[in-house]
Design a protein around this motif. Structure first.
Motif, PDB file in Angstrom:
ATOM      1  N   VAL A   1      28.787  42.687  35.170  1.00  0.00           N
ATOM      2  CA  VAL A   1      28.627  42.231  33.788  1.00  0.00           C
ATOM      3  C   VAL A   1      29.204  43.255  32.807  1.00  0.00           C
ATOM      4  O   VAL A   1      29.945  42.906  31.877  1.00  0.00           O
ATOM      5  N   ILE A   2      28.885  44.533  33.017  1.00  0.00           N
ATOM      6  CA  ILE A   2      29.380  45.579  32.109  1.00  0.00           C
ATOM      7  C   ILE A   2      30.903  45.667  32.175  1.00  0.00           C
ATOM      8  O   ILE A   2      31.574  45.790  31.143  1.00  0.00           O
ATOM      9  N   SER A   3      31.454  45.613  33.372  1.00  0.00           N
ATOM     10  CA  SER A   3      32.908  45.699  33.519  1.00  0.00           C
ATOM     11  C   SER A   3      33.602  44.549  32.806  1.00  0.00           C
ATOM     12  O   SER A   3      34.628  44.742  32.141  1.00  0.00           O
ATOM     13  N   LEU A   4      33.044  43.348  32.923  1.00  0.00           N
ATOM     14  CA  LEU A   4      33.648  42.194  32.248  1.00  0.00           C
ATOM     15  C   LEU A   4      33.536  42.324  30.734  1.00  0.00           C
ATOM     16  O   LEU A   4      34.488  42.006  30.003  1.00  0.00           O
ATOM     17  N   PHE A   5      32.418  42.825  30.226  1.00  0.00           N
ATOM     18  CA  PHE A   5      32.274  43.064  28.795  1.00  0.00           C
ATOM     19  C   PHE A   5      33.342  44.049  28.316  1.00  0.00           C
ATOM     20  O   PHE A   5      33.980  43.850  27.277  1.00  0.00           O
TER      21      PHE A   5
ATOM     22  N   VAL B   1      41.884  48.751  32.381  1.00  0.00           N
ATOM     23  CA  VAL B   1      41.440  47.532  33.058  1.00  0.00           C
ATOM     24  C   VAL B   1      41.575  47.674  34.569  1.00  0.00           C
ATOM     25  O   VAL B   1      40.740  47.159  35.324  1.00  0.00           O
ATOM     26  N   ALA B   2      42.589  48.407  35.028  1.00  0.00           N
ATOM     27  CA  ALA B   2      42.710  48.659  36.463  1.00  0.00           C
ATOM     28  C   ALA B   2      41.515  49.456  36.974  1.00  0.00           C
ATOM     29  O   ALA B   2      40.960  49.158  38.044  1.00  0.00           O
ATOM     30  N   GLY B   3      41.098  50.476  36.210  1.00  0.00           N
ATOM     31  CA  GLY B   3      39.917  51.248  36.601  1.00  0.00           C
ATOM     32  C   GLY B   3      38.660  50.406  36.641  1.00  0.00           C
ATOM     33  O   GLY B   3      37.829  50.533  37.552  1.00  0.00           O
ATOM     34  N   LEU B   4      38.505  49.545  35.649  1.00  0.00           N
ATOM     35  CA  LEU B   4      37.339  48.646  35.633  1.00  0.00           C
ATOM     36  C   LEU B   4      37.357  47.683  36.810  1.00  0.00           C
ATOM     37  O   LEU B   4      36.321  47.398  37.420  1.00  0.00           O
ATOM     38  N   THR B   5      38.532  47.171  37.117  1.00  0.00           N
ATOM     39  CA  THR B   5      38.647  46.192  38.200  1.00  0.00           C
ATOM     40  C   THR B   5      38.293  46.802  39.542  1.00  0.00           C
ATOM     41  O   THR B   5      37.556  46.199  40.337  1.00  0.00           O
ATOM     42  N   ILE B   6      38.792  48.005  39.808  1.00  0.00           N
ATOM     43  CA  ILE B   6      38.490  48.616  41.109  1.00  0.00           C
ATOM     44  C   ILE B   6      37.019  48.984  41.204  1.00  0.00           C
ATOM     45  O   ILE B   6      36.393  48.880  42.267  1.00  0.00           O
ATOM     46  N   THR B   7      36.405  49.348  40.070  1.00  0.00           N
ATOM     47  CA  THR B   7      34.970  49.663  40.088  1.00  0.00           C
ATOM     48  C   THR B   7      34.141  48.422  40.382  1.00  0.00           C
ATOM     49  O   THR B   7      33.231  48.449  41.219  1.00  0.00           O
ATOM     50  N   ALA B   8      34.436  47.338  39.687  1.00  0.00           N
ATOM     51  CA  ALA B   8      33.670  46.111  39.892  1.00  0.00           C
ATOM     52  C   ALA B   8      33.870  45.558  41.299  1.00  0.00           C
ATOM     53  O   ALA B   8      32.905  45.121  41.951  1.00  0.00           O
ATOM     54  N   SER B   9      35.103  45.583  41.792  1.00  0.00           N
ATOM     55  CA  SER B   9      35.360  45.054  43.135  1.00  0.00           C
ATOM     56  C   SER B   9      34.723  45.934  44.204  1.00  0.00           C
ATOM     57  O   SER B   9      34.193  45.433  45.208  1.00  0.00           O
ATOM     58  N   ALA B  10      34.730  47.257  43.987  1.00  0.00           N
ATOM     59  CA  ALA B  10      34.095  48.164  44.942  1.00  0.00           C
ATOM     60  C   ALA B  10      32.587  47.949  44.976  1.00  0.00           C
ATOM     61  O   ALA B  10      31.962  47.983  46.043  1.00  0.00           O
ATOM     62  N   SER B  11      31.992  47.726  43.811  1.00  0.00           N
ATOM     63  CA  SER B  11      30.549  47.507  43.770  1.00  0.00           C
ATOM     64  C   SER B  11      30.164  46.243  44.528  1.00  0.00           C
ATOM     65  O   SER B  11      29.188  46.231  45.288  1.00  0.00           O
TER      66      SER B  11
ATOM     67  N   ALA C   1      38.691  38.397  33.722  1.00  0.00           N
ATOM     68  CA  ALA C   1      39.086  39.264  32.612  1.00  0.00           C
ATOM     69  C   ALA C   1      40.117  38.579  31.722  1.00  0.00           C
ATOM     70  O   ALA C   1      40.067  38.685  30.487  1.00  0.00           O
ATOM     71  N   ILE C   2      41.050  37.884  32.332  1.00  0.00           N
ATOM     72  CA  ILE C   2      42.071  37.162  31.556  1.00  0.00           C
ATOM     73  C   ILE C   2      41.422  36.085  30.697  1.00  0.00           C
ATOM     74  O   ILE C   2      41.707  35.970  29.492  1.00  0.00           O
ATOM     75  N   LEU C   3      40.535  35.306  31.282  1.00  0.00           N
ATOM     76  CA  LEU C   3      39.869  34.240  30.526  1.00  0.00           C
ATOM     77  C   LEU C   3      39.016  34.820  29.396  1.00  0.00           C
ATOM     78  O   LEU C   3      39.022  34.311  28.270  1.00  0.00           O
ATOM     79  N   GLY C   4      38.300  35.892  29.675  1.00  0.00           N
ATOM     80  CA  GLY C   4      37.477  36.519  28.651  1.00  0.00           C
ATOM     81  C   GLY C   4      38.306  37.112  27.531  1.00  0.00           C
ATOM     82  O   GLY C   4      37.936  37.039  26.356  1.00  0.00           O
ATOM     83  N   GLY C   5      39.444  37.718  27.889  1.00  0.00           N
ATOM     84  CA  GLY C   5      40.322  38.294  26.873  1.00  0.00           C
ATOM     85  C   GLY C   5      40.889  37.237  25.942  1.00  0.00           C
ATOM     86  O   GLY C   5      41.021  37.459  24.731  1.00  0.00           O
TER      87      GLY C   5
ATOM     88  N   VAL D   1      34.014  47.320  22.488  1.00  0.00           N
ATOM     89  CA  VAL D   1      33.631  48.368  23.423  1.00  0.00           C
ATOM     90  C   VAL D   1      32.230  48.879  23.114  1.00  0.00           C
ATOM     91  O   VAL D   1      31.447  49.183  24.021  1.00  0.00           O
ATOM     92  N   ALA D   2      31.888  48.983  21.833  1.00  0.00           N
ATOM     93  CA  ALA D   2      30.531  49.412  21.467  1.00  0.00           C
ATOM     94  C   ALA D   2      29.492  48.443  22.024  1.00  0.00           C
ATOM     95  O   ALA D   2      28.405  48.856  22.453  1.00  0.00           O
ATOM     96  N   LEU D   3      29.810  47.149  22.051  1.00  0.00           N
ATOM     97  CA  LEU D   3      28.905  46.181  22.669  1.00  0.00           C
ATOM     98  C   LEU D   3      28.771  46.444  24.173  1.00  0.00           C
ATOM     99  O   LEU D   3      27.663  46.402  24.729  1.00  0.00           O
ATOM    100  N   ALA D   4      29.890  46.720  24.829  1.00  0.00           N
ATOM    101  CA  ALA D   4      29.849  47.004  26.262  1.00  0.00           C
ATOM    102  C   ALA D   4      29.025  48.261  26.543  1.00  0.00           C
ATOM    103  O   ALA D   4      28.277  48.327  27.530  1.00  0.00           O
ATOM    104  N   LEU D   5      29.153  49.260  25.678  1.00  0.00           N
ATOM    105  CA  LEU D   5      28.381  50.491  25.852  1.00  0.00           C
ATOM    106  C   LEU D   5      26.886  50.222  25.688  1.00  0.00           C
ATOM    107  O   LEU D   5      26.058  50.813  26.393  1.00  0.00           O
TER     108      LEU D   5
END
Length: 531
Positions: free
Chosen positions: A139-143, A358-368, A403-407, A419-423
Motif C-alpha cells: 500500500v505504501i509503495s503504491l501511494f 519507482v524502480a526502487g519502490l517496485t523491487i521493494t514491493a515485489s520482494a516483500s 503504478a501506471i494506473l494510479g499515476g 509524497v507527504a501523504l505516502a509518508l
C-alpha cells in the motif's frame, strides 16, 4: 506555456533535445543495469545486492532513492508558489534522516535480512505478521508511486506541450514500462547503480542551477529574495510563514500534521528500510545514513534557491498557468537561465529521478510479496530460492501496471504533497510497529497486527474522506464533496492512533514473552552477532 516554447526555433528543437538526452540516459543506465546483473541471481543478489555495497555507495544510493520527483519538482514548485511554507517540506525531509540514524538504521540492519517483515516477525507468529508487513509495504509503495508517476505526466506535459490527459497517460505508461525493465533485468544491484548515477546527476544539476542563479543576482541571496518578493502576488509575505498554512486554525493544524508525517515517515518507508540490507554490517548502515544526510542537505539548500529563483525570474502566475502547474517551476527556471540545453538536461535528470525511485519502490514491493507472503506464508519457509525470485519478478510486473494506473489517476497533483501523504501512511503503519518490536519486550503478535492494520486503515480512510480527494478546488475527484475530515494530511491523527492501537492490542492479546527469543533479538540488534 509561451515561455516554455518561447521562440519558433526553440519550440521546434526543444522537444527533440529533451527526449534525446533522456533516451541517452535510459540507454546508458540500462546497459549499467545489465552489466551489474551478471554474475548472480540468488535471493541475496536480487533482494539485497549480496550486501556488497559500501556505506558511501549505499548512502549516495539512499539519497537517490529518496530525492524523488517530489523533491526536485514538487518542493521547488511549492517554494516558488508559497514561499517560506513550501520550504517546510525540505526541513521535514532533512530532519527525518536523524530519526533514521538514531533509532532505526543500525538495529534494522542487524535484526533483519531482506525485508521489514523479517524484523517485525522475528519474535512473533510469522504468518499473520508477515502478511500485515507485506500489505503495508504494498500500500505504501503504491501511494509513493502515485507521486512519481504524476511527476512524469507533469514533466512531459511541460516539455512537449501535451495538454490532453490521453497524451500524458501514454507517457506515464512508457515511464512505467522502462521502470519495470530496470527491476526485471538488474534486481537490487542494478537498481542501486541506477540510484547512484541518478543521485550524482541530480546533485550536480541543482548545484549548477544554484550557481547560475546566484550569478544572475551578483551572488547576493538578499537580492534574489527581494526580487522573488517583488514578483510574488503575496509580496513580502512570501518570505514569512503563513502564506499556505497560516490562514486559519485548520491550516495551522495541517502544518503540524505535515511536519509530523515528513519527520517520522522517512524512517518508515519500505524502500528506504530495505536499502540497509545492501551493506555488509551495521557500521556501514550508519555510514549510509551519514552520507545520505550530507547529500540531501546540499540538495535541499539548493532547492531553497531554485524555488525562490523561479519566483523571481519566472513568476508564480506563469508557473501555475503551465501544464504541470507547480511541478513546472524547476524546468521553467532552467529555460530562463540556460535556454533549451539546460532545460533538456534538467528534464532528463527529472525523468531519471522518476525512473530510479519507482524502480526502487517496485523491487521493494515485489520482494516483500515474494519473501513474506509466498515464501513464508504460502510455502511456510520452504520455498526454493529460484522460485522466490521468479515470483518477485512476476509481482514487479503487476505492481508496475498498478503504478501506471494510479499515476494516470493522480496526474496533476503537486508531487511533494502526494509524497507527504505516502509518508503519513508509512509512519502510521510501520513506525510504531518497528519501535515497539525493537524496544518493548512485552509487545506481541496481537499488538503488531493492531498497530499495523490500525494505522494503515486509519490513514487511508482519512485520506479518502479528506479535501485531497473531494470537496476542494484542487481535489482529485472534481464536482463532488464527500469529505468529513478537515485536514489534508492525516499524520496528526493516524500516527498517534497507530501507537495507541499497538499499546492496547498488546495488553488485550495473550502474552507471548519468550526470554530466550527476546535475548537473542536484543543481542543481534545491538551487536549484529548471529545475523
Amino acid at each position: 506555456m509561451a515561455t516554455v516554447l518561447a521562440a519558433g526555433s526553440s519550440a521546434s528543437s526543444s522537444p527533440l533535445l529533451n527526449l534525446g538526452v533522456f533516451a541517452v540516459f535510459v540507454a546508458i543506465t540500462l546497459y549499467v543495469v545489465y552489466r551489474a546483473s551478471t554474475g548472480g541471481s540468488s535471493r541475496s543478489d536480487y533482494y539485497a545486492a549480496g550486501s556488497a555495497f559500501s556505506g558511501r555507495q549505499n548512502g549516495i544510493a539512499l539519497s537517490g532513492d529518496f530525492l524523488s520527483a517530489a523533491s526536485f519538482l514538487g518542493i521547488a514548485g511549492a517554494i516558488a508558489v508559497n514561499g517560506y511554507d513550501g520550504f517546510l517540506y525540505s526541513v521535514g525531509f532533512l530532519v527525518a534522516w536523524l530519526v533514521d540514524l538514531l533509532l532505526i538504521a543500525e538495529l534494522l540492519r542487524n535484526t533483519g535480512r531482506f525485508t521489514m517483515g523479517d524484523v517485525v516477525a522475528y519474535r512473533m507468529r510469522q504468518r499473520p505478521v508477515r502478511a500485515a508487513a507485506a500489505t503495508s509495504t504494498l500500500v505504501i509503495s503504491l501511494f509513493y508511486m502515485l507521486a512519481q508517476m504524476a511527476g512524469a505526466g507533469a514533466l512531459i506535459a511541460l516539455l512537449l506541450n501535451v495538454q490532453s490527459r490521453l497524451g500524458q497517460a501514454i507517457v506515464i505508461v512508457v515511464v512505467g514500462l522502462i521502470m519495470v525493465l530496470y527491476v526485471l533485468v538488474g534486481g537490487m544491484k542494478g537498481t542501486t547503480w541506477v540510484q547512484i548515477i541518478k543521485a550524482i546527476m541530480l546533485l550536480l544539476t541543482v548545484v549548477l542551477m544554484t550557481v547560475f542563479l546566484f550569478g544572475k543576482f551578483g551572488f547576493s541571496l538578499s537580492g534574489l529574495l527581494s526580487q522573488a518578493a517583488y514578483h510574488s502576488p503575496f509580496g513580502e509575505h512570501v518570505l514569512q510563514p503563513g502564506v499556505q498554512y497560516g490562514k486559519s486554525g485548520i491550516t495551522k493544524l495541517d502544518f503540524v500534521s505535515l511536519a509530523l508525517a515528513c519527520i517520522l515517515g522517512i524512517s518508515s518507508l519500505p524502500h528506504v528500510l530495505m536499502r540497509f540490507y545492501t551493506v555488509p554490517n551495521s557500521y556501514e548502515a550508519r555510514r549510509s545514513v551519514a552520507w545520505a544526510l550530507a547529500c540531501v542537505t546540499v540538495f535541499y539548500l539548493c532547492t531553497l534557491v531554485i524555488g525562490f529563483g523561479a519566483t523571481a525570474l519566472v513568476g508564480s502566475d506563469e508557473i501555475k498557468a503551465a501544464p504541470g502547474h507547480e511541478n513546472s517551476a524547476a524546468p521553467l527556471l532552467a529555460l530562463h537561465i540556460g535556454g533549451t540545453v539546460l532545460l533538456g538536461i534538467v528534464s532528463a535528470v527529472a525523468f531519471a529521478t522518476i525512473l530510479a525511485v519507482v524502480a526502487g519502490l517496485t523491487i521493494t514491493a515485489s520482494a516483500s510479496f515474494a519473501h513474506d507472503v509466498y515464501a513464508n506464508i504460502f510455502k511456510r519457509g520452504n520455498a526454493e530460492p529460484e522460485d522466490e525470485v521468479r515470483v518477485a519478478r512476476r509481482t514487479a510486473l503487476i505492481i508496475g501496471v498498478l503504478a501506471i494506473l494510479g499515476g494516470i489517476f493522480a496526474n496533476g497533483q503537486n508531487v511533494a504533497f502526494l509524497v507527504a501523504l505516502a509518508l503519513a501512511v508509512a509512519a502510521s503503519a510501520n513506525l510504531s510497529t518497528l519501535l515497539y518490536s525493537l524496544f518493548w519486550k512485552r509487545f506481541n503478535t496481537n499488538g503488531t497486527l493492531w498497530a499495523m492494520y490500525g494505522g494503515l486503515i486509519a490513514s487511508v480512510v482519512l485520506v479518502i474522506f479528506s479535501p485531497v480527494v473531494s470537496g476542494a478546488p484542487d481535489s482529485i475527484v472534481k464536482g463532488v464533496d464527500f469529505h468529513w475530515f478537515p485536514l489534508t494530511n492525516p499524520g496528526l491523527v493516524s500516527i498517534p492512533f497507530s501507537f495507541l492501537c499497538g499499546f492496547v492490542g498488546t495488553f488485550l492479546g495473550k502474552s507471548e514473552e519468550d526470554p530466550a527469543k527476546q535475548a537473542e533479538m536484543e543481542v543481534r540488534a545491538m551487536t549484529g552477532i548471529g545475523g
